[in-house]
Design an enzyme around this catalytic site. Structure first.
Site, PDB file in Angstrom:
ATOM      1  N   VAL A 129       0.688  -1.401  -0.236  1.00  0.00           N
ATOM      2  CA  VAL A 129       0.119   0.092   0.048  1.00  0.00           C
ATOM      3  C   VAL A 129       0.919   1.399  -0.040  1.00  0.00           C
ATOM      4  O   VAL A 129       0.616   2.082  -0.966  1.00  0.00           O
ATOM      5  CB  VAL A 129      -1.023  -0.174   1.107  1.00  0.00           C
ATOM      6  CG1 VAL A 129      -1.833   1.319   1.317  1.00  0.00           C
ATOM      7  CG2 VAL A 129      -1.978  -1.280   1.197  1.00  0.00           C
ATOM      8  N   THR A 182      -2.249  -3.811   9.686  1.00  0.00           N
ATOM      9  CA  THR A 182      -3.126  -3.940  11.213  1.00  0.00           C
ATOM     10  C   THR A 182      -3.379  -5.411  10.826  1.00  0.00           C
ATOM     11  O   THR A 182      -4.697  -5.674  10.388  1.00  0.00           O
ATOM     12  CB  THR A 182      -4.250  -3.077  11.042  1.00  0.00           C
ATOM     13  OG1 THR A 182      -4.774  -3.010   9.608  1.00  0.00           O
ATOM     14  CG2 THR A 182      -3.778  -1.507  11.496  1.00  0.00           C
ATOM     15  N   CYS A 230      -6.956  -8.066   4.171  1.00  0.00           N
ATOM     16  CA  CYS A 230      -8.040  -7.012   4.155  1.00  0.00           C
ATOM     17  C   CYS A 230      -9.106  -7.680   4.569  1.00  0.00           C
ATOM     18  O   CYS A 230      -9.431  -7.814   5.613  1.00  0.00           O
ATOM     19  CB  CYS A 230      -7.797  -6.377   2.759  1.00  0.00           C
ATOM     20  SG  CYS A 230      -6.745  -5.184   2.566  1.00  0.00           S
ATOM     21  N   THR A 283      -5.952   0.054   8.269  1.00  0.00           N
ATOM     22  CA  THR A 283      -7.481  -0.419   8.335  1.00  0.00           C
ATOM     23  C   THR A 283      -7.647  -0.556   9.909  1.00  0.00           C
ATOM     24  O   THR A 283      -6.935  -1.268  10.647  1.00  0.00           O
ATOM     25  CB  THR A 283      -7.819  -1.726   7.800  1.00  0.00           C
ATOM     26  OG1 THR A 283      -7.776  -1.584   6.403  1.00  0.00           O
ATOM     27  CG2 THR A 283      -9.266  -1.953   8.185  1.00  0.00           C
ATOM     28  N   ARG A 325       1.250 -13.065   2.860  1.00  0.00           N
ATOM     29  CA  ARG A 325       0.716 -13.119   4.168  1.00  0.00           C
ATOM     30  C   ARG A 325      -0.666 -13.318   4.591  1.00  0.00           C
ATOM     31  O   ARG A 325      -1.631 -13.081   3.419  1.00  0.00           O
ATOM     32  CB  ARG A 325       0.606 -11.508   4.603  1.00  0.00           C
ATOM     33  CG  ARG A 325       2.310 -11.116   4.819  1.00  0.00           C
ATOM     34  CD  ARG A 325       2.425  -9.379   5.005  1.00  0.00           C
ATOM     35  NE  ARG A 325       1.984  -8.649   3.865  1.00  0.00           N
ATOM     36  CZ  ARG A 325       1.522  -7.531   3.840  1.00  0.00           C
ATOM     37  NH1 ARG A 325       1.597  -6.611   4.887  1.00  0.00           N
ATOM     38  NH2 ARG A 325       1.229  -6.773   2.728  1.00  0.00           N
ATOM     39  N   ASP A 363      10.693   3.120   5.886  1.00  0.00           N
ATOM     40  CA  ASP A 363      10.103   1.468   6.681  1.00  0.00           C
ATOM     41  C   ASP A 363      11.281   1.121   7.395  1.00  0.00           C
ATOM     42  O   ASP A 363      12.606   1.455   7.305  1.00  0.00           O
ATOM     43  CB  ASP A 363      10.143   0.526   5.311  1.00  0.00           C
ATOM     44  CG  ASP A 363       9.300  -0.383   5.559  1.00  0.00           C
ATOM     45  OD1 ASP A 363       8.146  -0.527   5.328  1.00  0.00           O
ATOM     46  OD2 ASP A 363       9.959  -1.366   6.427  1.00  0.00           O
TER      47      ASP A 363
END
Length: 440
Positions: A23, A91, A266, A126, A337, A41
């Site tokens: 993202v 998240t 997500c 999120t 992931r 990062d």
């Protein structure tokens, strides 16, 4: 703060991206076409790859990384040069499906320690409604010694980038934005308008924007769960689910969803953020959690179907030679992931089957570090009893029936079990050749 947008547009102030994953990195690259951008990062190896002009996410490609003016860094003090901070860290949920806010809290701490007066921080991660104001602001204030609303302001703009999707990109999706007050909202909206060609939608407040994001993926999750439940029912009735959906899909308002594994960071995660917050109010979710249970059990369901077909084919289940095509959480994407293919792998091991896994798209190192998985080359898949097509990578869709034939043992066709989870191949063609074909 009134003229922050103008200063960013004129390249007098910088934009900082905190979190350079699937993202954050595309956002950084998009903004760099219009502003001076710092990409931060904590993962030094990832930053080194970007600085070498390599895109490990495959989201924008090596060429775009080589050409971008983003200053990629793992030095947090560089954030002091920016006034507009965008936090795009993951998240996830814990093993008991409760929100893991540690990445967001850590990002807040880092930003807070390097925050200057007059800055705006926008969260894209999120979260459940209330996190930005109730969790993030106190950390930012504590670490910076500054006062929110007076010295800095916050906002929220949910990420909508779809990993691996080359059509629905940051530039082509309407961007929802929210601010803690009218001034923050306007600055945030104007800054995002630099890159969001489809325009921005100004949400009523931060909680509304947080809630909007979390229900977008919850809605998809529930719709897919419905399809998965239909698949279970139709398989029991001996009806082809794909054929049913194609017939129903001729109605103008029938929603185009299909059964499958629901993973990623997500759709398979966000609903738990909403139900967690609902529990705190004393409400126990009924529909959302039911959908989650169905989707989380699909790996086990696939393996049960495979084992039944191996038995019917008179193939000994223990130590059967099975290959899985695809391990990433979705097609044409390297991200593993929260892939639900791992559920298939673990369930197969319960039957003492150690599958060979082939995925030319997936991140090799990530799969090894996260799951202890080592991939097998497609050309090495020989003498198999069964093949499971778990992910629809383009490379797999190019396989002919002859290619798949060559993977199996020299045996009668009825002993060959082919599990095409999403119905990507021609069912009739395989059944005509005597295969035991099954799909969701």
């Amino acid at each position: 703060m009134n003229d922050l947008y103008e200063r960013i547009k004129n390249k007098e102030d910088k934009v900082a991206l905190i979190g350079l994953g699937y993202v954050g990195m595309p956002i950084a690259v998009a903004f760099a076409k219009k502003a001076n951008v710092i990409g931060f990062d904590v993962n030094e190896e990832k930053v080194a790859l970007y600085n070498e002009g390599i895109d490990p996410t495959k989201e924008v490609g090596d060429k775009a990384i080589k050409e971008t003016t983003v200053e990629f860094t793992s030095d947090e003090t560089k954030l002091q040069e920016a006034k507009f901070h965008i936090v795009a860290v993951p998240t996830p949920v814990t093993t008991d499906h409760t929100p893991d806010l540690n990445p967001v809290k850590s990002a807040c701490k880092t930003v807070g320690q390097n925050l200057s007066n007059g800055s705006i921080i926008v969260f894209e991660s999120t979260v459940y409604p209330g996190v930005t104001e109730e969790v993030c602001i106190p950390i930012l204030e504590k670490e910076s010694g500054l006062k929110c609303g007076k010295d800095f302001k916050v906002g929220y703009s949910p990420e909508r980038i779809n990993p691996g999707d080359k059509v629905h990109r940051l530039e082509t999706i309407i961007k929802v934005v929210a601010g803690m007050d009218d001034e923050a909202l306007e600055n945030i909206a104007q800054v995002y308008e630099l890159v969001a060609d489809a325009g921005v939608y100004r949400a009523e407040n931060i909680k509304v924007a947080e809630a909007a994001k979390v229900i977008e993926n919850s809605q998809r999750d529930i719709n897919i769960a419905f399809m998965n439940e239909l698949s279970i029912i139709f398989n029991r009735l001996g009806i082809n689910t794909k054929a049913v959906l194609e017939a129903a899909g001729t109605k103008w308002n029938f929603l185009n969803f299909s059964p499958g594994l629901v993973g990623g960071h997500c759709i398979g995660v966000d609903p738990y953020y909403l139900t967690y917050k609902a529990e705190q109010t004393g409400y126990h979710s009924q529909i959302i959690l039911s959908g989650r249970r169905i989707n989380d059990d699909m790996g086990k369901y696939v393996v049960n179907g495979l084992v039944k077909n191996l038995i019917k084919a008179e193939v000994p289940v223990k130590n059967a030679k099975v290959a899985i095509l695809g391990f990433a959480f979705k097609e044409n994407c390297p991200d593993t992931r929260n892939t639900r293919v791992i559920d298939i792998v673990e369930e197969l091991k319960e039957f003492e089957i150690d599958p060979l896994i082939c995925d030319p798209e997936a991140d090799v190192q990530e799969a090894k570090d996260e799951y202890g998985i080592t991939f097998t080359d497609l050309r090495e898949l020989k003498n198999l009893d069964a093949v499971i097509v778990a992910v629809g990578h383009n490379q797999f869709l190019k396989l002919t029936q002859e290619d798949i034939d060559s993977m199996f043992k020299e045996a009668a066709n009825e002993n060959k079990v082919f599990v095409d989870i999403k119905g990507l191949f021609d069912k009739k063609a395989f059944e005509t050749q005597g295969y035991r074909y099954c799909s969701l």
